[in-house]
Write a protein that holds these residues in place. Structure first.
Motif, PDB file in Angstrom:
ATOM      1  N   THR A   3       0.822  -1.206   0.000  1.00  0.00           N
ATOM      2  CA  THR A   3       0.000   0.000   0.000  1.00  0.00           C
ATOM      3  C   THR A   3       0.857   1.258   0.000  1.00  0.00           C
ATOM      4  O   THR A   3       2.057   1.218   0.293  1.00  0.00           O
ATOM      5  CB  THR A   3      -0.916   0.038   1.231  1.00  0.00           C
ATOM      6  N   PHE A   4       0.223   2.374  -0.327  1.00  0.00           N
ATOM      7  CA  PHE A   4       0.910   3.657  -0.322  1.00  0.00           C
ATOM      8  C   PHE A   4       1.458   3.968   1.077  1.00  0.00           C
ATOM      9  O   PHE A   4       2.582   4.449   1.226  1.00  0.00           O
ATOM     10  CB  PHE A   4      -0.047   4.759  -0.773  1.00  0.00           C
ATOM     11  N   GLY A   5       0.655   3.672   2.103  1.00  0.00           N
ATOM     12  CA  GLY A   5       1.097   3.913   3.472  1.00  0.00           C
ATOM     13  C   GLY A   5       2.329   3.108   3.835  1.00  0.00           C
ATOM     14  O   GLY A   5       3.242   3.604   4.508  1.00  0.00           O
ATOM     15  N   GLN A   6       2.375   1.862   3.396  1.00  0.00           N
ATOM     16  CA  GLN A   6       3.545   1.020   3.669  1.00  0.00           C
ATOM     17  C   GLN A   6       4.776   1.564   2.959  1.00  0.00           C
ATOM     18  O   GLN A   6       5.886   1.531   3.505  1.00  0.00           O
ATOM     19  CB  GLN A   6       3.253  -0.411   3.218  1.00  0.00           C
ATOM     20  N   LYS A   7       4.590   2.080   1.754  1.00  0.00           N
ATOM     21  CA  LYS A   7       5.717   2.651   1.016  1.00  0.00           C
ATOM     22  C   LYS A   7       6.235   3.909   1.699  1.00  0.00           C
ATOM     23  O   LYS A   7       7.448   4.163   1.744  1.00  0.00           O
ATOM     24  CB  LYS A   7       5.302   2.948  -0.420  1.00  0.00           C
ATOM     25  N   ILE A   8       5.320   4.709   2.247  1.00  0.00           N
ATOM     26  CA  ILE A   8       5.729   5.903   2.996  1.00  0.00           C
ATOM     27  C   ILE A   8       6.547   5.494   4.214  1.00  0.00           C
ATOM     28  O   ILE A   8       7.607   6.090   4.506  1.00  0.00           O
ATOM     29  CB  ILE A   8       4.504   6.725   3.430  1.00  0.00           C
ATOM     30  N   ASN A   9       6.098   4.490   4.933  1.00  0.00           N
ATOM     31  CA  ASN A   9       6.829   4.028   6.116  1.00  0.00           C
ATOM     32  C   ASN A   9       8.209   3.505   5.752  1.00  0.00           C
ATOM     33  O   ASN A   9       9.185   3.734   6.472  1.00  0.00           O
ATOM     34  CB  ASN A   9       6.021   2.942   6.838  1.00  0.00           C
ATOM     35  N   GLU A  10       8.305   2.806   4.633  1.00  0.00           N
ATOM     36  CA  GLU A  10       9.607   2.302   4.187  1.00  0.00           C
ATOM     37  C   GLU A  10      10.539   3.451   3.832  1.00  0.00           C
ATOM     38  O   GLU A  10      11.738   3.407   4.119  1.00  0.00           O
ATOM     39  CB  GLU A  10       9.426   1.368   2.982  1.00  0.00           C
ATOM     40  N   LEU A  11       9.984   4.479   3.195  1.00  0.00           N
ATOM     41  CA  LEU A  11      10.793   5.639   2.836  1.00  0.00           C
ATOM     42  C   LEU A  11      11.339   6.320   4.093  1.00  0.00           C
ATOM     43  O   LEU A  11      12.523   6.686   4.148  1.00  0.00           O
ATOM     44  CB  LEU A  11       9.958   6.631   2.023  1.00  0.00           C
ATOM     45  N   LEU A  12      10.488   6.482   5.094  1.00  0.00           N
ATOM     46  CA  LEU A  12      10.924   7.089   6.351  1.00  0.00           C
ATOM     47  C   LEU A  12      12.043   6.270   6.986  1.00  0.00           C
ATOM     48  O   LEU A  12      13.027   6.823   7.484  1.00  0.00           O
ATOM     49  CB  LEU A  12       9.739   7.207   7.318  1.00  0.00           C
ATOM     50  N   SER A  13      11.873   4.957   6.939  1.00  0.00           N
ATOM     51  CA  SER A  13      12.859   4.076   7.566  1.00  0.00           C
ATOM     52  C   SER A  13      14.196   4.097   6.822  1.00  0.00           C
ATOM     53  O   SER A  13      15.259   4.229   7.438  1.00  0.00           O
ATOM     54  CB  SER A  13      12.306   2.652   7.619  1.00  0.00           C
ATOM     55  N   THR A  14      14.140   3.980   5.510  1.00  0.00           N
ATOM     56  CA  THR A  14      15.380   3.917   4.725  1.00  0.00           C
ATOM     57  C   THR A  14      16.133   5.246   4.731  1.00  0.00           C
ATOM     58  O   THR A  14      17.362   5.261   4.662  1.00  0.00           O
ATOM     59  CB  THR A  14      15.091   3.504   3.272  1.00  0.00           C
ATOM     60  N   ARG A  15      15.402   6.363   4.814  1.00  0.00           N
ATOM     61  CA  ARG A  15      16.060   7.675   4.825  1.00  0.00           C
ATOM     62  C   ARG A  15      16.392   8.139   6.241  1.00  0.00           C
ATOM     63  O   ARG A  15      17.082   9.151   6.405  1.00  0.00           O
ATOM     64  CB  ARG A  15      15.175   8.713   4.137  1.00  0.00           C
ATOM     65  N   GLY A  16      15.905   7.419   7.236  1.00  0.00           N
ATOM     66  CA  GLY A  16      16.209   7.779   8.619  1.00  0.00           C
ATOM     67  C   GLY A  16      15.605   9.104   9.043  1.00  0.00           C
ATOM     68  O   GLY A  16      16.232   9.865   9.787  1.00  0.00           O
ATOM     69  N   ILE A  17      14.396   9.387   8.571  1.00  0.00           N
ATOM     70  CA  ILE A  17      13.727  10.639   8.927  1.00  0.00           C
ATOM     71  C   ILE A  17      12.371  10.322   9.537  1.00  0.00           C
ATOM     72  O   ILE A  17      11.858   9.200   9.418  1.00  0.00           O
ATOM     73  CB  ILE A  17      13.539  11.563   7.697  1.00  0.00           C
ATOM     74  N   ASN A  18      11.784  11.318  10.190  1.00  0.00           N
ATOM     75  CA  ASN A  18      10.455  11.129  10.770  1.00  0.00           C
ATOM     76  C   ASN A  18       9.407  11.880   9.949  1.00  0.00           C
ATOM     77  O   ASN A  18       9.724  12.539   8.956  1.00  0.00           O
ATOM     78  CB  ASN A  18      10.426  11.579  12.236  1.00  0.00           C
ATOM     79  N   THR A  19       8.166  11.793  10.373  1.00  0.00           N
ATOM     80  CA  THR A  19       7.075  12.401   9.613  1.00  0.00           C
ATOM     81  C   THR A  19       7.173  13.927   9.590  1.00  0.00           C
ATOM     82  O   THR A  19       6.799  14.559   8.598  1.00  0.00           O
ATOM     83  CB  THR A  19       5.716  11.993  10.207  1.00  0.00           C
ATOM     84  N   VAL A  20       7.685  14.515  10.651  1.00  0.00           N
ATOM     85  CA  VAL A  20       7.844  15.967  10.696  1.00  0.00           C
ATOM     86  C   VAL A  20       8.857  16.420   9.658  1.00  0.00           C
ATOM     87  O   VAL A  20       8.652  17.406   8.940  1.00  0.00           O
ATOM     88  CB  VAL A  20       8.271  16.430  12.102  1.00  0.00           C
ATOM     89  N   GLU A  21       9.963  15.681   9.562  1.00  0.00           N
ATOM     90  CA  GLU A  21      11.007  16.042   8.594  1.00  0.00           C
ATOM     91  C   GLU A  21      10.530  15.850   7.160  1.00  0.00           C
ATOM     92  O   GLU A  21      10.797  16.687   6.286  1.00  0.00           O
ATOM     93  CB  GLU A  21      12.262  15.206   8.873  1.00  0.00           C
ATOM     94  N   LEU A  22       9.801  14.754   6.904  1.00  0.00           N
ATOM     95  CA  LEU A  22       9.280  14.526   5.561  1.00  0.00           C
ATOM     96  C   LEU A  22       8.271  15.608   5.190  1.00  0.00           C
ATOM     97  O   LEU A  22       8.261  16.097   4.049  1.00  0.00           O
ATOM     98  CB  LEU A  22       8.629  13.147   5.457  1.00  0.00           C
ATOM     99  N   ALA A  23       7.440  15.993   6.140  1.00  0.00           N
ATOM    100  CA  ALA A  23       6.469  17.047   5.890  1.00  0.00           C
ATOM    101  C   ALA A  23       7.158  18.350   5.519  1.00  0.00           C
ATOM    102  O   ALA A  23       6.731  19.066   4.607  1.00  0.00           O
ATOM    103  CB  ALA A  23       5.583  17.241   7.114  1.00  0.00           C
ATOM    104  N   SER A  24       8.241  18.656   6.202  1.00  0.00           N
ATOM    105  CA  SER A  24       8.985  19.881   5.921  1.00  0.00           C
ATOM    106  C   SER A  24       9.615  19.835   4.531  1.00  0.00           C
ATOM    107  O   SER A  24       9.599  20.825   3.789  1.00  0.00           O
ATOM    108  CB  SER A  24      10.074  20.079   6.981  1.00  0.00           C
ATOM    109  N   ILE A  25      10.145  18.683   4.152  1.00  0.00           N
ATOM    110  CA  ILE A  25      10.783  18.527   2.845  1.00  0.00           C
ATOM    111  C   ILE A  25       9.767  18.708   1.718  1.00  0.00           C
ATOM    112  O   ILE A  25      10.043  19.358   0.710  1.00  0.00           O
ATOM    113  CB  ILE A  25      11.448  17.145   2.741  1.00  0.00           C
TER     114      ILE A  25
END
Length: 219
Positions: A3-25
């Motif tokens: 799912t899209f949500g699972q892909k988002i979680n994988e991206l956060l994990s592989t890039r070592g960032i959290n949701t706040v940082e991704l939101a800012s980017i």
């Protein structure tokens, strides 16, 4: 299937960032990232940014059946496809002005890069958009219900060129006339020119590079 949500979680994990940082980017709210994690698919507006940051093509984020960003299916497709924002809920007026001053949300329409060059003489790397037109003030050049293709190149307005612009809170598609005073003119001679008032701002959304229509019949 992923799912899209699972892909988002994988991206956060592989890039070592959290949701706040991704939101800012991406320039979105942290709550929207959380909605994505929980299955929300209100993502199309942000897919180009997400694809650019992640390095994964738009197809990866759109298609749940594509589980890996490295599969050949993506690379072969993405090389021959770009996605152009289509502001289906926005309208630009070839008449007296669209009361909707906001382009609104958009879908993404797939185009072959070479088709864009041939049809509209624009680079696939250009900032391109598509929006419906209503009104007949630009006939015979542009017809009512045509889909307007515009390009935002950041250049100064060209005398006589057609632009999508926002003036006094309304959206127009008109030719620019600079002399003897700045005004918007129509190709249909039944419409009077619109003189730009000094106390009102005009915003260029993009230069019109072409239009096309989709006519269908059902029997």
């Amino acid at each position: 299937m992923k799912t899209f949500g699972q892909k988002i979680n994988e991206l956060l994990s592989t890039r070592g960032i959290n949701t706040v940082e991704l939101a800012s980017i991406l320039g979105v709210s942290q709550s929207l990232i959380s909605q994505w994690q929980n299955g929300s698919k209100e993502t199309k507006k942000y897919l180009p940014k997400l694809a650019k940051f992640s390095g994964y093509p738009v197809e990866y984020w759109l298609n749940n059946e594509i589980e890996s960003p490295n599969v050949e299916q993506i690379s072969s497709t993405s090389e021959n496809t770009i996605y152009v924002p289509f502001f289906k809920n926005g309208v630009v007026s070839a008449g007296f002005g669209a009361q909707n001053g906001d382009l609104g949300e958009y879908d993404l329409l797939p185009f072959n890069p070479e088709d864009l060059r041939i049809m509209f003489n624009v680079s696939p790397k250009a900032t391109i958009g598509i929006i419906p037109c209503f009104g007949n003030s630009m006939e015979p050049t542009i017809h009512e219900s045509d889909l307007i293709v515009f390009c935002h190149d950041g250049q100064e307005a060209i005398e006589g060129a057609i632009y999508v612009c926002r003036y006094d809170g309304e959206l127009f598609i008109k030719r620019f006339k600079k002399r003897p005073y700045l005004s918007l003119i129509s190709d249909n001679k039944d419409y009077a020119l619109i003189v730009i008032q000094e106390n009102l701002d005009i915003e260029i959304i993009g230069r019109v590079v072409g239009s096309y229509s989709i006519n269908s019949k059902r029997f």
